[in-house]
Design a protein around this motif. Structure first.
Motif, PDB file in Angstrom:
ATOM      1  N   GLY A 188       0.665  -1.202   0.010  1.00 48.01           N
ATOM      2  CA  GLY A 188      -0.049  -0.123   0.049  1.00 48.01           C
ATOM      3  C   GLY A 188       0.822   1.251   0.153  1.00 48.01           C
ATOM      4  N   GLY A 189       0.265   2.422  -0.388  1.00 45.50           N
ATOM      5  CA  GLY A 189       0.917   3.683  -0.286  1.00 45.50           C
ATOM      6  C   GLY A 189       0.301   4.760   0.603  1.00 45.50           C
ATOM      7  N   GLY A 190      -0.869   4.508   1.331  1.00 43.16           N
ATOM      8  CA  GLY A 190      -1.495   5.254   2.031  1.00 43.16           C
ATOM      9  C   GLY A 190      -0.931   5.498   3.453  1.00 43.16           C
ATOM     10  N   ASP A 191      -1.471   6.360   4.027  1.00 44.10           N
ATOM     11  CA  ASP A 191      -1.386   6.779   5.454  1.00 44.10           C
ATOM     12  C   ASP A 191      -1.167   5.387   6.310  1.00 44.10           C
ATOM     13  N   SER A 192      -2.338   4.350   5.881  1.00 43.33           N
ATOM     14  CA  SER A 192      -2.115   3.188   7.044  1.00 43.33           C
ATOM     15  C   SER A 192      -0.820   2.267   6.435  1.00 43.33           C
ATOM     16  N   ALA A 193      -0.329   2.417   5.456  1.00 43.36           N
ATOM     17  CA  ALA A 193       0.733   1.420   5.000  1.00 43.36           C
ATOM     18  C   ALA A 193       2.114   1.956   5.677  1.00 43.36           C
ATOM     19  N   MET A 194       2.025   3.450   5.744  1.00 42.28           N
ATOM     20  CA  MET A 194       3.116   4.236   6.343  1.00 42.28           C
ATOM     21  C   MET A 194       3.122   3.796   7.893  1.00 42.28           C
ATOM     22  N   GLU A 195       1.929   3.969   8.525  1.00 37.91           N
ATOM     23  CA  GLU A 195       1.789   3.874   9.881  1.00 37.91           C
ATOM     24  C   GLU A 195       2.133   2.207  10.105  1.00 37.91           C
ATOM     25  N   ASP A 196       1.577   1.153   9.518  1.00 38.51           N
ATOM     26  CA  ASP A 196       1.783  -0.033   9.500  1.00 38.51           C
ATOM     27  C   ASP A 196       3.473  -0.207   9.447  1.00 38.51           C
ATOM     28  N   ALA A 246      -2.377  -2.756   3.463  1.00 37.56           N
ATOM     29  CA  ALA A 246      -2.824  -1.533   3.899  1.00 37.56           C
ATOM     30  C   ALA A 246      -3.562  -0.867   2.617  1.00 37.56           C
ATOM     31  N   ILE A 247      -4.102  -1.604   2.088  1.00 35.66           N
ATOM     32  CA  ILE A 247      -4.819  -1.349   0.786  1.00 35.66           C
ATOM     33  C   ILE A 247      -6.121  -0.507   0.706  1.00 35.66           C
ATOM     34  N   GLY A 248      -6.747  -0.213   1.682  1.00 33.29           N
ATOM     35  CA  GLY A 248      -7.809   0.570   1.898  1.00 33.29           C
ATOM     36  C   GLY A 248      -9.110  -0.378   2.643  1.00 33.29           C
ATOM     37  N   HIS A 249     -10.254   0.268   2.523  1.00 37.12           N
ATOM     38  CA  HIS A 249     -11.430  -0.251   3.141  1.00 37.12           C
ATOM     39  C   HIS A 249     -12.588  -0.516   2.559  1.00 37.12           C
ATOM     40  N   LYS A 250     -13.459  -1.503   3.101  1.00 44.49           N
ATOM     41  CA  LYS A 250     -14.679  -1.549   2.389  1.00 44.49           C
ATOM     42  C   LYS A 250     -15.722  -1.160   3.316  1.00 44.49           C
ATOM     43  N   LYS A 264     -12.543  10.291   6.927  1.00 39.30           N
ATOM     44  CA  LYS A 264     -12.132   9.271   7.443  1.00 39.30           C
ATOM     45  C   LYS A 264     -11.186   9.259   8.663  1.00 39.30           C
ATOM     46  N   GLN A 265     -11.609  10.188   9.447  1.00 34.48           N
ATOM     47  CA  GLN A 265     -10.904  10.370  10.760  1.00 34.48           C
ATOM     48  C   GLN A 265     -11.751  10.210  12.132  1.00 34.48           C
ATOM     49  N   ALA A 266     -11.140   9.834  13.064  1.00 33.87           N
ATOM     50  CA  ALA A 266     -12.039   9.761  14.249  1.00 33.87           C
ATOM     51  C   ALA A 266     -12.688  10.903  14.542  1.00 33.87           C
ATOM     52  N   PHE A 275       3.839   7.775  -3.114  1.00 34.10           N
ATOM     53  CA  PHE A 275       2.842   7.921  -2.118  1.00 34.10           C
ATOM     54  C   PHE A 275       1.647   8.620  -2.202  1.00 34.10           C
ATOM     55  N   ARG A 276       0.606   8.148  -1.620  1.00 29.77           N
ATOM     56  CA  ARG A 276      -0.625   9.030  -1.450  1.00 29.77           C
ATOM     57  C   ARG A 276      -0.732   9.374   0.139  1.00 29.77           C
ATOM     58  N   ALA A 277       0.300   8.951   0.827  1.00 26.79           N
ATOM     59  CA  ALA A 277       0.236   9.040   2.137  1.00 26.79           C
ATOM     60  C   ALA A 277       0.652  10.702   2.616  1.00 26.79           C
ATOM     61  N   ILE A 300       5.590  -2.358  -0.488  1.00 25.49           N
ATOM     62  CA  ILE A 300       5.575  -2.462  -1.847  1.00 25.49           C
ATOM     63  C   ILE A 300       4.471  -1.700  -2.256  1.00 25.49           C
ATOM     64  N   HIS A 301       4.628  -0.654  -3.264  1.00 28.02           N
ATOM     65  CA  HIS A 301       3.482   0.047  -3.857  1.00 28.02           C
ATOM     66  C   HIS A 301       3.486  -0.062  -5.476  1.00 28.02           C
ATOM     67  N   ARG A 302       2.077   0.020  -5.901  1.00 35.66           N
ATOM     68  CA  ARG A 302       1.813  -0.076  -7.332  1.00 35.66           C
ATOM     69  C   ARG A 302       2.344   1.095  -8.102  1.00 35.66           C
ATOM     70  N   ARG A 303       2.628   2.095  -7.551  1.00 39.75           N
ATOM     71  CA  ARG A 303       3.033   3.370  -8.367  1.00 39.75           C
ATOM     72  C   ARG A 303       4.269   3.764  -7.825  1.00 39.75           C
ATOM     73  N   ASP A 304       4.736   4.902  -8.423  1.00 38.78           N
ATOM     74  CA  ASP A 304       6.115   5.637  -8.026  1.00 38.78           C
ATOM     75  C   ASP A 304       5.973   6.584  -7.103  1.00 38.78           C
TER      76      ASP A 304
HETATM   77  P1  NAP Z   1      -5.896   4.827   1.039  1.00 36.97           P
HETATM   78  O1  NAP Z   1      -5.459   6.210   1.526  1.00 36.97           O
HETATM   79  O2  NAP Z   1      -7.074   4.502   0.362  1.00 36.97           O
HETATM   80  O3  NAP Z   1      -4.792   4.025   0.523  1.00 36.97           O
HETATM   81  C1  NAP Z   1      -4.547   2.718   0.196  1.00 36.97           C
HETATM   82  C2  NAP Z   1      -3.293   2.502  -0.543  1.00 36.97           C
HETATM   83  O4  NAP Z   1      -3.480   1.077  -1.166  1.00 36.97           O
HETATM   84  C3  NAP Z   1      -3.113   3.300  -1.978  1.00 36.97           C
HETATM   85  O5  NAP Z   1      -1.831   3.731  -1.983  1.00 36.97           O
HETATM   86  C4  NAP Z   1      -3.435   2.497  -3.083  1.00 36.97           C
HETATM   87  O6  NAP Z   1      -2.622   2.734  -4.042  1.00 36.97           O
HETATM   88  C5  NAP Z   1      -3.133   1.247  -2.570  1.00 36.97           C
HETATM   89  N1  NAP Z   1      -3.813  -0.005  -3.325  1.00 36.97           N
HETATM   90  C6  NAP Z   1      -5.248  -0.015  -3.395  1.00 36.97           C
HETATM   91  N2  NAP Z   1      -5.837  -1.116  -3.837  1.00 36.97           N
HETATM   92  C7  NAP Z   1      -4.432  -1.869  -4.057  1.00 36.97           C
HETATM   93  C8  NAP Z   1      -4.298  -3.174  -4.689  1.00 36.97           C
HETATM   94  N3  NAP Z   1      -5.563  -3.917  -5.164  1.00 36.97           N
HETATM   95  N4  NAP Z   1      -3.011  -3.511  -4.782  1.00 36.97           N
HETATM   96  C9  NAP Z   1      -2.123  -2.935  -4.388  1.00 36.97           C
HETATM   97  N5  NAP Z   1      -2.269  -1.564  -3.890  1.00 36.97           N
HETATM   98  C10 NAP Z   1      -3.515  -1.119  -3.608  1.00 36.97           C
HETATM   99  O7  NAP Z   1      -6.086   4.089   2.251  1.00 36.97           O
HETATM  100  P2  NAP Z   1      -5.420   4.052   4.006  1.00 36.97           P
HETATM  101  O8  NAP Z   1      -4.077   4.151   3.909  1.00 36.97           O
HETATM  102  O9  NAP Z   1      -6.206   3.055   4.684  1.00 36.97           O
HETATM  103  O10 NAP Z   1      -5.768   5.462   4.479  1.00 36.97           O
HETATM  104  C11 NAP Z   1      -7.661   5.686   4.426  1.00 36.97           C
HETATM  105  C12 NAP Z   1      -7.805   7.164   5.179  1.00 36.97           C
HETATM  106  O11 NAP Z   1      -7.580   7.070   6.764  1.00 36.97           O
HETATM  107  C13 NAP Z   1      -6.958   8.338   4.545  1.00 36.97           C
HETATM  108  O12 NAP Z   1      -7.688   9.234   4.235  1.00 36.97           O
HETATM  109  C14 NAP Z   1      -5.742   8.479   5.543  1.00 36.97           C
HETATM  110  O13 NAP Z   1      -5.178   9.636   5.680  1.00 36.97           O
HETATM  111  C15 NAP Z   1      -6.257   8.225   6.732  1.00 36.97           C
HETATM  112  N6  NAP Z   1      -5.373   7.548   7.812  1.00 36.97           N
HETATM  113  C16 NAP Z   1      -4.729   8.486   8.743  1.00 36.97           C
HETATM  114  C17 NAP Z   1      -3.598   8.031   9.561  1.00 36.97           C
HETATM  115  C18 NAP Z   1      -3.099   8.888  10.257  1.00 36.97           C
HETATM  116  O14 NAP Z   1      -3.148  10.128  10.166  1.00 36.97           O
HETATM  117  N7  NAP Z   1      -2.092   8.385  11.190  1.00 36.97           N
HETATM  118  C19 NAP Z   1      -3.406   6.377   9.542  1.00 36.97           C
HETATM  119  C20 NAP Z   1      -4.143   5.647   8.695  1.00 36.97           C
HETATM  120  C21 NAP Z   1      -5.166   5.985   7.960  1.00 36.97           C
HETATM  121  P3  NAP Z   1      -2.871   3.967  -5.032  1.00 36.97           P
HETATM  122  O15 NAP Z   1      -2.084   5.310  -4.256  1.00 36.97           O
HETATM  123  O16 NAP Z   1      -2.162   3.698  -6.370  1.00 36.97           O
HETATM  124  O17 NAP Z   1      -4.249   4.351  -5.251  1.00 36.97           O
END
Ligand code: NAP
Length: 313
Positions: A148-156, A233-237, A289-291, A176-178, A170-174
């Protein structure tokens, strides 16, 4: 018969409970077996106002729950199995019993997404995890991967770096969106490496993860990568599969309908396609998506339900 039944017990559901009971409504909260939502899987929360030094996620949720209980919200410690909004009063089924309500607030949140690739089902809990905070301890001195490349991936990755021998993101792009702050912390941690433009297409291992097969997005080349653990850490449903008759969007999130009230001025901002059913938190909010925003939405949903009950006696 309840005035308000609240489904879900993350910050949205518990805040809704606090507001609903203080507005004088007979309120039942069905928290689910895995109560407390995603903050139960988190460690230090530093961005929830009011805690100078931060607070542990589970402690924050426990305090919110105790606050709702102290004020008089009833809790039913189970999962609901059905939510029928086709007629009034609304009917919620849990443990084989039907609970009726004049109004319902949905705050069921969202769950982690899995890769759904070969080997994943049998290796879940055997090296494949969606919760680094829960499982990092088991990977003391081991090689780990975060996808993953989002905040969850960084945190994990940061959580794992405290115990694991190595962490490879491991991230699918070059890029991060974090958030920049989280990326900076990751890049400063020597134990964490990044592999860009790659996806995991298969797990290796029978009883436990022994490695993964990676595919390079640009070249299509496949390679084996040895690791002891894979953290997704690739998002939520959103948890909306039990709701029949409610309008959902293409990703399954509940569609919020700003319905007009009698005055035509205020409207119910947390309304859904069914009048009297309101929504709060990650089950409809894929943007913030924040508390704190979930808690805010829970408050709004309860205020809307309160006004709706008064106007629809
Ligand atoms: P996210 O921001 O949606 O990131 C999901 C990541 O997974 C993206 O980088 C995405 O790649 C990748 N991904 C999605 N499907 C994939 C697949 N099938 N194969 C490989 N990679 C895949 O989700 P999140 O990180 O869980 O964060 C969700 C929200 O919670 C965000 O708004 C975040 O800021 C917040 N959050 C905040 C904190 C904090 O402040 N401490 C901690 C955790 C989460 P692409 O980038 O290419 O789309």
């Amino acid at each position: 018969m309840y005035d308000i039944i609240i489904l879900g017990s993350g910050p949205a559901g518990l805040t809704a409970g606090i507001y609903a009971i203080r507005a004088g409504h007979k309120t039942l909260l069905i928290p689910g077996i895995r109560w407390g939502g995603q903050l139960m899987l988190t460690t230090l929360v530093e961005n929830y106002p009011g805690f100078v030094d931060g607070i542990q996620g589970p402690d924050l949720m426990m305090d919110m729950r105790k606050q709702a209980e102290r004020l008089g919200v009833e809790f039913l410690n189970t999962d609901f199995t059905q939510a029928d909004f086709s007629s009034k009063p609304f009917k919620i089924t849990a443990d084989g019993k039907v609970y009726e309500a004049k109004s319902v607030i949905i705050a069921t949140g969202a769950d982690s997404i899995w890769l759904n690739i070969p080997g994943e089902m049998q290796l879940r809990g055997r090296g494949v995890s969606t919760c680094a905070v829960c499982d990092a301890f088991f990977f003391k001195g081991r090689d780990t991967v975060v996808v993953g490349g989002g905040d969850s991936a960084m945190e994990d990755a940061l959580v794992l770096s405290k115990v694991a021998k190595s962490v490879t993101i491991i991230h699918r792009r070059d890029k991060f969106r974090a958030s920049k702050a989280m990326q900076d912390r990751v890049f400063k941690e020597a134990k964490i490496k990044v592999l860009w433009n790659k996806t995991v297409i298969k797990y290796i291992g029978t009883d436990h993860v022994a490695g993964i097969i990676l595919k390079d997005i640009q070249t299509g080349k496949e390679e084996e990568f040895k690791t002891d653990g894979v953290f997704l850490a690739i998002g939520h449903k959103p948890n909306t599969e039990k709701f029949v008759g409610l309008e959902l969007d293409s990703k399954g999130y509940i569609v919020r309908k700003e319905i007009k009230d009698e005055s035509g001025l205020l409207g119910y901002r947390t309304g859904t396609s069914v009048p009297g059913v309101f929504v709060g938190g990650d089950v409809h909010d894929y943007r913030y998506k924040q508390a704190i925003t979930a808690a805010g939405f829970g408050c709004m949903a309860a205020l809307d339900a309160d006004r709706w009950l008064q106007e629809n006696k």
